[in-house]
Design a protein around this motif. Structure first.
Motif, mmCIF file in Angstrom:
data_model
loop_
_atom_site.group_PDB
_atom_site.id
_atom_site.type_symbol
_atom_site.label_atom_id
_atom_site.label_comp_id
_atom_site.label_asym_id
_atom_site.label_seq_id
_atom_site.Cartn_x
_atom_site.Cartn_y
_atom_site.Cartn_z
ATOM 1 N N ASN A 425 0.818 -1.347 -0.008
ATOM 2 C CA ASN A 425 -0.197 0.126 -0.101
ATOM 3 C C ASN A 425 0.797 1.243 -0.192
ATOM 4 N N MET A 426 2.141 0.935 -0.079
ATOM 5 C CA MET A 426 2.866 2.293 -0.065
ATOM 6 C C MET A 426 4.011 2.314 -1.245
ATOM 7 N N PRO A 427 3.912 3.689 -1.778
ATOM 8 C CA PRO A 427 4.930 3.448 -3.185
ATOM 9 C C PRO A 427 6.501 3.148 -2.909
ATOM 10 N N PHE A 428 6.948 2.614 -3.746
ATOM 11 C CA PHE A 428 8.522 2.312 -3.746
ATOM 12 C C PHE A 428 9.136 2.629 -5.173
ATOM 13 N N HIS A 440 4.006 -0.318 -6.465
ATOM 14 C CA HIS A 440 3.113 -0.543 -5.222
ATOM 15 C C HIS A 440 2.347 0.517 -4.998
ATOM 16 N N GLY A 441 1.428 0.410 -4.009
ATOM 17 C CA GLY A 441 0.541 1.730 -3.567
ATOM 18 C C GLY A 441 -0.477 2.194 -4.697
ATOM 19 N N GLY A 442 -0.704 1.464 -5.654
ATOM 20 C CA GLY A 442 -1.318 1.753 -6.774
ATOM 21 C C GLY A 442 -0.587 2.614 -7.839
ATOM 22 N N PHE A 443 0.459 3.113 -7.608
ATOM 23 C CA PHE A 443 1.244 3.934 -8.578
ATOM 24 C C PHE A 443 1.709 3.122 -9.604
#
Length: 457
Positions: A425-428, A440-443
């Motif tokens: 759920n967090m951008p990487f 990640h995180g939808g991005f």
């Protein structure tokens, strides 16, 4: 015919040999993936999701076998392999659950109240070039996002974990993925470069070193292909003047040794303020000296072998070069007298610019301790790097740590009073020589789509 042979780094024993594909064979895989894409792209996001959910179930079902395979190929601790499988399953579940909403058409207006629609349309075959340190996670994080977006995927995995890549494809087909939509190709670098330029390859994503990133970005840029690059780093973890030393030591040991020290977003440089320097270093060295190195399949082992003899030799040379330039060993640093690609938990002090331990990424269990005068100096040192993937702050005042992380830390990710690798759920991703783009995180689901503007009256 040229071949790839995989070897167990803990024992030196041969695992398997695979023939390299010709350029024509690799192109045929790309063409097959593109053909499968023509049908897959027409499915709704909701129709794609159940296959990702089913794949997550299969990965959990086969977790022990998959972890054992990764341990044989790369030397990672068996328990870390089990954690990796669960992370992959969680990513697939997250993508299946959130993808339909993240990628849904957006209603907008244009002109004087006319209707507009923004659609996130799939673009085709995504070429995924992945490293060996996380044989399942690296390809899955690309695959999950792009399958949900409606794309096809062709994977070139690192040679030493060829078996893991091929096994993943088998499990995808079992989960119901169209057989040609996800391909695994076994090719050399020259064929890879020519594949990047192939007109049916619409995007390229690479996880690897910054040198590899420059090369792939140049080849892709010449062919006007979008890239996402997740490259190396030498993440700094700050131990500020008000840090809880016990917490800092606990997560600094974990952060340096996770995955045998072979993680791009590991804690690598420890920037410690004068106020807590002596207490931190004494406790940290005590814990690093006590680390149990051994068989990666043993539950008591805390540190397994590096991925290959070449990787061990690279780490040893970086330590030797740092020592030659004035660094000091506080523990470790000596190759053990045993079979396998082992390197001990090592702590270097008096680390300054110009040393590999300060300037470069040491991809192994080597910690660099850097003394800072105060908190401001620590932040300056942390940012004194060509890299910018992750980092950390140990500080009792979490609000202050948050401000430092947001406003001053020049990285894509920052951990406060903790350590971790990735969360669905967090951008990487990172900045500077650590690359660009986010997963990640939808991005990640929107990195390789055509954001299409549709104007209605």
């Amino acid at each position: 015919m040229s071949t790839i042979t995989t070897t167990n780094p803990a024992t030196g024993q041969t695992i398997a040999t695979y023939p390299l594909m010709t350029e024509a064979e690799a192109i045929a895989k790309v063409e097959a993936a593109h053909a499968a894409f023509q049908d897959w792209r027409l499915l709704s996001h909701a129709d794609r999701a159940p296959i990702l959910t089913r794949l997550a179930e299969i990965l959990r079902r086969d977790a022990e076998d998959l972890a054992a395979l990764m341990t044989r190929e790369t030397g990672k601790l068996l328990k870390d392999g089990l954690t990796e499988v669960e992370i992959c399953a969680a990513i697939l579940d997250y993508t299946a659950k959130t993808g339909p909403e993240v990628l849904a058409d957006e209603e907008r207006s244009h002109g004087k109240g006319s209707r507009g629609v923004v659609s996130h349309c799939p673009i085709g075959v995504i070429y995924s070039i992945q490293p060996w340190n996380f044989p399942l996670y690296q390809p899955v994080r690309v695959l999950a996002a792009n399958l949900m977006a409606g794309n096809a995927c062709v994977l070139k995995h690192a040679a030493i974990c060829t078996g893991s890549g091929l096994r993943l494809r088998e499990l995808c087909i079992e989960a119901g993925l169209p057989e040609d939509l996800f391909q695994v190709i076994v090719i050399d670098h020259d064929v890879s470069d020519r594949l990047i330029a192939h007109p049916l390859v619409r995007g390229v994503t690479l996880t690897g070193s910054d040198d590899a990133g420059r090369h792939v970005a140049a080849v892709a840029g010449k062919a006007l292909k979008k890239t996402v690059l997740e490259l190396g780093s030498n993440d700094a973890y700050l131990v500020l003047s008000d840090a809880d030393v016990e917490t800092a030591v606990k997560f600094s040991v974990m952060g340096r040794l996770y995955n045998n020290g072979q993680t791009c977003v590991s804690a690598k440089r420890f920037v410690v303020t004068d106020a807590v320097y002596d207490a931190f270093v004494a406790a940290y060295v005590d814990q690093m000296q006590a680390i149990v190195m051994g068989d990666p399949t043993d539950d008591d082992t805390q540190l397994g072998p590096l991925s290959s003899d070449d990787q061990r030799d690279t780490v040893a040379k970086q330590v030797e070069d740092s020592l030659a330039k004035g660094a000091r060993i506080l523990c470790g640093g000596t190759l053990p007298d045993r079979r396998g690609a082992y390197y001990p938990a090592t702590v270097l002090a008096d680390v300054v610019p110009g040393m590999p331990a300060y300037d470069d990424e040491i991809f192994g269990p080597v910690a660099a301790i850097i003394r800072a005068k105060d908190d401001e100096d620590a932040m300056r040192i942390a940012n004194d790097s060509r890299y910018g993937l992750g980092g950390g702050i140990f500080c009792k005042d979490e609000d202050r740590a948050l401000r430092l992380a947001r406003d001053h830390f020049d990285t894509g990710m920052v951990r406060i009073n903790s350590f971790g690798a990735a969360d669905p759920n967090m951008p990487f991703g990172g900045v500077k020589d650590s690359g660009y783009g986010r997963e990640h995180g939808g991005f990640g689901m929107k990195e390789f789509v055509n954001v299409k503007a549709i104007f209605l009256p």
